[in-house]
Motif scaffolding. Structure first.
Motif, PDB file in Angstrom:
ATOM      1  N   ARG A  17       0.856  -1.192   0.000  1.00 37.54           N
ATOM      2  CA  ARG A  17       0.000   0.000   0.000  1.00 37.54           C
ATOM      3  C   ARG A  17       0.884   1.232   0.000  1.00 37.54           C
ATOM      4  O   ARG A  17       1.870   1.288   0.716  1.00 37.54           O
ATOM      5  CB  ARG A  17      -0.896   0.013   1.239  1.00 37.54           C
ATOM      6  CG  ARG A  17      -1.866   1.198   1.283  1.00 37.54           C
ATOM      7  CD  ARG A  17      -2.723   1.125   2.547  1.00 37.54           C
ATOM      8  NE  ARG A  17      -3.730   2.168   2.581  1.00 37.54           N
ATOM      9  CZ  ARG A  17      -3.536   3.413   3.008  1.00 37.54           C
ATOM     10  NH1 ARG A  17      -2.325   3.768   3.420  1.00 37.54           N
ATOM     11  NH2 ARG A  17      -4.510   4.293   3.013  1.00 37.54           N
ATOM     12  N   ALA A  25      -5.738  -2.110   5.673  1.00 43.58           N
ATOM     13  CA  ALA A  25      -6.866  -2.932   6.115  1.00 43.58           C
ATOM     14  C   ALA A  25      -6.998  -4.200   5.288  1.00 43.58           C
ATOM     15  O   ALA A  25      -7.622  -5.168   5.727  1.00 43.58           O
ATOM     16  CB  ALA A  25      -8.153  -2.111   6.023  1.00 43.58           C
ATOM     17  N   PHE A  26      -6.408  -4.203   4.078  1.00 47.61           N
ATOM     18  CA  PHE A  26      -6.542  -5.345   3.181  1.00 47.61           C
ATOM     19  C   PHE A  26      -5.183  -5.719   2.601  1.00 47.61           C
ATOM     20  O   PHE A  26      -4.313  -4.872   2.434  1.00 47.61           O
ATOM     21  CB  PHE A  26      -7.498  -5.020   2.027  1.00 47.61           C
ATOM     22  CG  PHE A  26      -8.807  -4.434   2.467  1.00 47.61           C
ATOM     23  CD1 PHE A  26      -9.774  -5.225   3.051  1.00 47.61           C
ATOM     24  CD2 PHE A  26      -9.053  -3.086   2.318  1.00 47.61           C
ATOM     25  CE1 PHE A  26     -10.979  -4.684   3.470  1.00 47.61           C
ATOM     26  CE2 PHE A  26     -10.244  -2.521   2.729  1.00 47.61           C
ATOM     27  CZ  PHE A  26     -11.211  -3.334   3.320  1.00 47.61           C
ATOM     28  N   ALA A  53     -14.294  -2.475  -4.480  1.00 47.83           N
ATOM     29  CA  ALA A  53     -14.248  -1.715  -3.229  1.00 47.83           C
ATOM     30  C   ALA A  53     -15.473  -2.019  -2.381  1.00 47.83           C
ATOM     31  O   ALA A  53     -15.376  -2.199  -1.155  1.00 47.83           O
ATOM     32  CB  ALA A  53     -14.170  -0.219  -3.543  1.00 47.83           C
ATOM     33  N   LEU A  56     -15.197  -5.300  -0.668  1.00 45.01           N
ATOM     34  CA  LEU A  56     -14.263  -5.250   0.456  1.00 45.01           C
ATOM     35  C   LEU A  56     -14.775  -4.372   1.600  1.00 45.01           C
ATOM     36  O   LEU A  56     -14.259  -4.439   2.715  1.00 45.01           O
ATOM     37  CB  LEU A  56     -12.909  -4.704  -0.018  1.00 45.01           C
ATOM     38  CG  LEU A  56     -12.108  -5.610  -0.954  1.00 45.01           C
ATOM     39  CD1 LEU A  56     -10.955  -4.831  -1.583  1.00 45.01           C
ATOM     40  CD2 LEU A  56     -11.571  -6.818  -0.212  1.00 45.01           C
ATOM     41  N   GLY A  57     -15.760  -3.520   1.282  1.00 43.77           N
ATOM     42  CA  GLY A  57     -16.273  -2.622   2.302  1.00 43.77           C
ATOM     43  C   GLY A  57     -15.437  -1.378   2.487  1.00 43.77           C
ATOM     44  O   GLY A  57     -15.318  -0.851   3.602  1.00 43.77           O
ATOM     45  N   CYS A  58     -14.830  -0.903   1.400  1.00 37.36           N
ATOM     46  CA  CYS A  58     -14.033   0.326   1.479  1.00 37.36           C
ATOM     47  C   CYS A  58     -14.436   1.264   0.355  1.00 37.36           C
ATOM     48  O   CYS A  58     -15.205   0.907  -0.535  1.00 37.36           O
ATOM     49  CB  CYS A  58     -12.538   0.014   1.402  1.00 37.36           C
ATOM     50  SG  CYS A  58     -11.961  -0.535  -0.226  1.00 37.36           S
ATOM     51  N   GLY A  59     -13.917   2.473   0.379  1.00 39.53           N
ATOM     52  CA  GLY A  59     -14.217   3.426  -0.666  1.00 39.53           C
ATOM     53  C   GLY A  59     -13.392   3.158  -1.915  1.00 39.53           C
ATOM     54  O   GLY A  59     -12.289   2.621  -1.845  1.00 39.53           O
ATOM     55  N   THR A  60     -13.942   3.554  -3.052  1.00 38.51           N
ATOM     56  CA  THR A  60     -13.237   3.332  -4.315  1.00 38.51           C
ATOM     57  C   THR A  60     -11.883   4.032  -4.329  1.00 38.51           C
ATOM     58  O   THR A  60     -10.878   3.455  -4.760  1.00 38.51           O
ATOM     59  CB  THR A  60     -14.088   3.837  -5.496  1.00 38.51           C
ATOM     60  OG1 THR A  60     -15.364   3.203  -5.469  1.00 38.51           O
ATOM     61  CG2 THR A  60     -13.406   3.527  -6.823  1.00 38.51           C
ATOM     62  N   SER A  62     -10.013   4.707  -1.858  1.00 38.85           N
ATOM     63  CA  SER A  62      -9.101   3.998  -0.959  1.00 38.85           C
ATOM     64  C   SER A  62      -8.479   2.796  -1.658  1.00 38.85           C
ATOM     65  O   SER A  62      -7.307   2.481  -1.450  1.00 38.85           O
ATOM     66  CB  SER A  62      -9.849   3.530   0.294  1.00 38.85           C
ATOM     67  OG  SER A  62     -10.325   4.621   1.037  1.00 38.85           O
ATOM     68  N   LEU A  63      -9.262   2.137  -2.520  1.00 38.53           N
ATOM     69  CA  LEU A  63      -8.746   0.962  -3.222  1.00 38.53           C
ATOM     70  C   LEU A  63      -7.579   1.316  -4.133  1.00 38.53           C
ATOM     71  O   LEU A  63      -6.644   0.527  -4.311  1.00 38.53           O
ATOM     72  CB  LEU A  63      -9.866   0.298  -4.031  1.00 38.53           C
ATOM     73  CG  LEU A  63      -9.512  -1.002  -4.755  1.00 38.53           C
ATOM     74  CD1 LEU A  63      -9.055  -2.078  -3.762  1.00 38.53           C
ATOM     75  CD2 LEU A  63     -10.711  -1.507  -5.568  1.00 38.53           C
ATOM     76  N   TYR A  66      -4.128   0.785  -2.911  1.00 39.62           N
ATOM     77  CA  TYR A  66      -3.616  -0.587  -2.929  1.00 39.62           C
ATOM     78  C   TYR A  66      -3.316  -1.037  -4.364  1.00 39.62           C
ATOM     79  O   TYR A  66      -2.331  -1.731  -4.615  1.00 39.62           O
ATOM     80  CB  TYR A  66      -4.649  -1.549  -2.341  1.00 39.62           C
ATOM     81  CG  TYR A  66      -4.984  -1.329  -0.893  1.00 39.62           C
ATOM     82  CD1 TYR A  66      -4.327  -2.039   0.110  1.00 39.62           C
ATOM     83  CD2 TYR A  66      -5.985  -0.438  -0.513  1.00 39.62           C
ATOM     84  CE1 TYR A  66      -4.651  -1.857   1.448  1.00 39.62           C
ATOM     85  CE2 TYR A  66      -6.321  -0.252   0.823  1.00 39.62           C
ATOM     86  CZ  TYR A  66      -5.645  -0.969   1.790  1.00 39.62           C
ATOM     87  OH  TYR A  66      -5.972  -0.787   3.120  1.00 39.62           O
TER      88      TYR A  66
END
Length: 248
Positions: A17, A25-26, A53, A56-60, A62-63, A66
């Motif tokens: 990341r 988180a992932f 995203a 995974l339960g995250c915002g786009t 944020s992805l 990664y």
């Protein structure tokens, strides 16, 4: 866009990341698993950064920290599926048998993950698990006196046969599912048309081919013959060898 590199880079050479912030988180494995689940259920076109995203339960945005590009996401997916090969510790010593076994395993994997046929490209061919597969494939050919370039060509040709064959199987199955009638009904109509055309006398070679027809096509046997022809061609190019004699 956040996280996107300013110049080309390889996803495997980059930290898990980028940027500052809390502990990731992932993992890449989590992301690849989520993307593969989406592709298995809805096809490759369903794999979007937004969809992954959400899975995974995250915002786009944020992805993107990664996985900078969608192409990187595809590479993670290919690598994850390539890890499904259960490779022996060492080859058996029979290179033809070993490569044939690998080809059948590749076919089975692509049937489980139909979208893989669309991503079979050299672009995604050098991730950790794909390199493990290639290294094992080349080790199957250790006893053969041939340049590594030719060995790589053989591995690529075998994969090409598998990919082409599976893509055709999948397209046929998909088309059949969308028909308002059964596959048997369509086959009967098409065969009746072909029968009339062949009977016209305009296609004597096709007529001879159909005259030899002994029943339903054994697709497994067709697959094995296609592989055998590729392997035979490689065998005949080896220094000091000659093509196998024709058998009656």
């Amino acid at each position: 866009m956040a996280g996107r590199p300013a110049e080309p880079e390889v996803i495997w050479a980059r930290p898990e990341r980028s940027g500052r912030g809390p502990k990731p988180a992932f993992s890449r494995a989590d992301i690849a698993a989520a993307a593969c689940r989406i592709a298995d259920e809805g096809g490759l076109d369903a794999v979007t950064m937004r969809h992954v995203a959400a899975e995974l339960g995250c915002g786009t945005m944020s992805l993107y920290n990664y996985v900078p590009r969608k192409e990187d996401l595809y590479e993670l997916m290919v690598d994850r599926v390539s890890g499904e090969y259960d490779l022996p510790e060492k080859p058996s010593g029979d290179w033809r048998a070993d490569l044939t076994t690998l080809a059948h395993r590749a076919r089975a994997i692509m049937q489980v993950h139909p979208w893989m046929a669309r991503l079979m490209s050299a672009v995604y061919g050098f991730s950790p698990n794909t390199m493990r597969y290639i290294e094992y494939s080349l080790s199957c050919l250790d006893a053969i006196d041939a340049p590594y370039g030719e060995k790589m060509e053989l591995v690529a040709m075998v994969n090409g046969v598998v990919t082409t064959y599976v893509a055709n199987e999948l397209q046929t199955a998909e088309r059949t599912k969308s028909l308002p009638w059964s596959a048997e009904q369509e086959h009967a109509v098409r065969m009746a048309y072909l029968g009339r055309e062949i009977a016209s006398g305009r296609y004597p070679r096709l007529a001879a081919a159909f005259a030899e027809d002994s029943g339903p096509i054994d697709m497994e046997a067709v697959f094995d013959r296609a592989l055998a022809r590729v392997l035979d061609g490689f065998d005949s190019r080896r220094p000091g060898t000659s093509p196998r004699p024709e058998t009656s």
